[in-house]
Design a protein around this motif. Structure first.
Motif, short mmCIF file in Angstrom:
data_model
loop_
_atom_site.label_atom_id
_atom_site.label_comp_id
_atom_site.label_asym_id
_atom_site.label_seq_id
_atom_site.Cartn_x
_atom_site.Cartn_y
_atom_site.Cartn_z
N THR A 31 57.11 52.13 63.43
CA THR A 31 56.54 51.99 62.32
C THR A 31 57.29 50.78 61.16
O THR A 31 57.99 50.36 61.86
CB THR A 31 56.62 53.04 61.47
OG1 THR A 31 58.06 53.48 61.09
CG2 THR A 31 55.95 54.33 61.93
N ALA A 99 52.46 52.96 58.95
CA ALA A 99 51.75 51.70 59.23
C ALA A 99 52.47 51.29 60.87
O ALA A 99 53.79 50.90 60.67
CB ALA A 99 51.55 50.77 58.39
N TYR A 102 49.31 47.13 63.98
CA TYR A 102 48.24 46.93 63.38
C TYR A 102 48.27 46.50 62.04
O TYR A 102 47.69 45.56 61.66
CB TYR A 102 47.03 47.95 63.64
CG TYR A 102 45.83 47.38 63.00
CD1 TYR A 102 45.37 48.33 61.78
CD2 TYR A 102 44.92 46.45 63.50
CE1 TYR A 102 44.12 47.96 61.31
CE2 TYR A 102 44.00 46.31 62.84
CZ TYR A 102 43.34 46.80 61.75
OH TYR A 102 42.20 46.78 61.06
N ASP A 116 48.23 54.12 60.01
CA ASP A 116 47.68 54.80 61.16
C ASP A 116 47.88 56.42 61.36
O ASP A 116 47.13 57.06 61.74
CB ASP A 116 48.28 54.28 62.45
CG ASP A 116 48.16 53.00 62.64
OD1 ASP A 116 49.13 52.05 62.61
OD2 ASP A 116 47.06 52.38 62.75
N TYR A 117 49.00 56.65 60.48
CA TYR A 117 49.57 58.21 60.82
C TYR A 117 49.65 58.80 59.40
O TYR A 117 50.22 57.93 58.42
CB TYR A 117 50.66 58.31 61.42
CG TYR A 117 50.85 57.47 62.81
CD1 TYR A 117 51.27 56.34 62.88
CD2 TYR A 117 50.30 58.11 63.94
CE1 TYR A 117 51.37 55.71 64.06
CE2 TYR A 117 50.14 57.41 65.27
CZ TYR A 117 50.84 56.10 65.29
OH TYR A 117 50.84 55.60 66.65
#
Length: 128
Positions: A31, A99, A102, A116-117
């Motif tokens: 991350t 994040a 990306y 993303d998570y």
């Protein structure tokens, strides 16, 4: 995969404080940013604060500057959000997010799309 578990929410009176915690597990080393978002009933989810995992740079929504503080303990893979001088309008579900590659170039914008998570959220309720 990165798993995020929030804790620390609750009910407080106006003027009170809370400290939210987000414990990360899984591929947490991948991350680049961690963030806190909130969503009040009938409103969009908004980015409150973001911190870069390397360097610890922080970014805040204007509405919470000077009132909320994001911090991290990399050894514990935990991110915190200190909420001070709470008001009823701060009532919301607060979510932790991570994040990956990306989003690493633009997570500072606090855009949901960069993350993303997501955790399941922790409820903060402030009464007047």
């Amino acid at each position: 995969q990165v798993q995020l578990v929030e804790s620390g929410g609750g009910s407080v009176q106006a003027g009170g404080s809370l400290r939210l915690s987000c414990a990360a597990s899984g591929y947490s080393y991948s991350t680049y940013c961690m963030g806190w978002f909130r969503q009040a009933p009938g409103k969009e989810r908004e980015g409150v604060a973001v911190i870069t995992t390397s360097g610890g740079s922080t970014y805040y929504a204007d509405s919470v500057k000077g009132r909320f503080t994001i911090s991290q303990d990399n050894a514990q893979n935990t991110v915190y959000l200190q909420l001070n001088s709470l008001k009823p309008e701060h009532t919301a579900m607060y979510y932790c997010a991570a994040a990956g590659v990306y989003g690493r170039g633009w997570c500072y914008t606090r855009s949901r799309a960069a993350f993303d998570y997501w955790g399941q959220g922790t409820q903060v309720t402030v009464s007047s």
